[in-house]
Design a protein around this motif. Structure first.
Motif: not given
Length: 157
Positions: A57-70
């Motif tokens: 799971y991801e919390k916060g835009w920076e982590a969410v953004s990196l997960r979308w990149d992945w």
């Protein structure tokens, strides 16, 4: 309900339909490895969260953004369709539950094509007058089963 209430409800429902159309178009791009539209749709705040179908799971835009990149790097082409289960709307938030089915999908590290269905929930809220995706929860759609068939236990001593 007065005439102005009807107009407000029609405008609200129209804006929600447009946001869902943007979501589905963005996910079609994700199925082909392009995450730009889904990242544009997402809230860029510390409250943004994601529970993706491939764990974690991801919390916060920076982590969410990196997960979308992945995630974008995993998808190599295919299609996705959505079957709506429910949509609940308030003036400030709405959520939509769907069965999301990926078909003819090419995925990194997999020979040939594959497909699967997720049960997904997308939560949107108004930010500066626009609908922004604040949470995505996706996990595989599977048959209902008894918990005991999937849980491991520790022997009682």
């Amino acid at each position: 309900m007065g005439q102005s209430d009807v107009v407000i409800n029609e405008e609200l429902e129209s804006s929600v339909r447009a946001a869902i159309a943007r979501l589905h178009a963005a996910m079609a791009m994700v199925a082909n490895g392009d995450v730009s539209a889904i990242k544009d749709l997402y809230s860029h705040t510390s409250e943004a969260t994601s529970f993706y179908g491939w764990g974690g799971y991801e919390k916060g835009w920076e982590a969410v953004s990196l997960r979308w990149d992945w995630a974008g790097a995993q998808f190599k082409g295919g299609s996705v369709r959505h079957e709506n289960i429910s949509t609940i709307i308030t003036p400030e938030m709405f959520y939509v539950t769907d069965i999301e089915t990926f078909e003819g999908q090419r995925v990194a590290g997999v020979d040939g094509t594959t497909g699967w269905s997720n049960r997904v929930t997308h939560v949107f809220r108004r930010e500066a007058g626009e609908w922004r995706l604040v949470h995505r929860h996706a996990n595989r759609l599977e048959s209902q089963h008894e918990p005991s068939t999937r849980l491991t236990t520790t022997p009682v001593r």
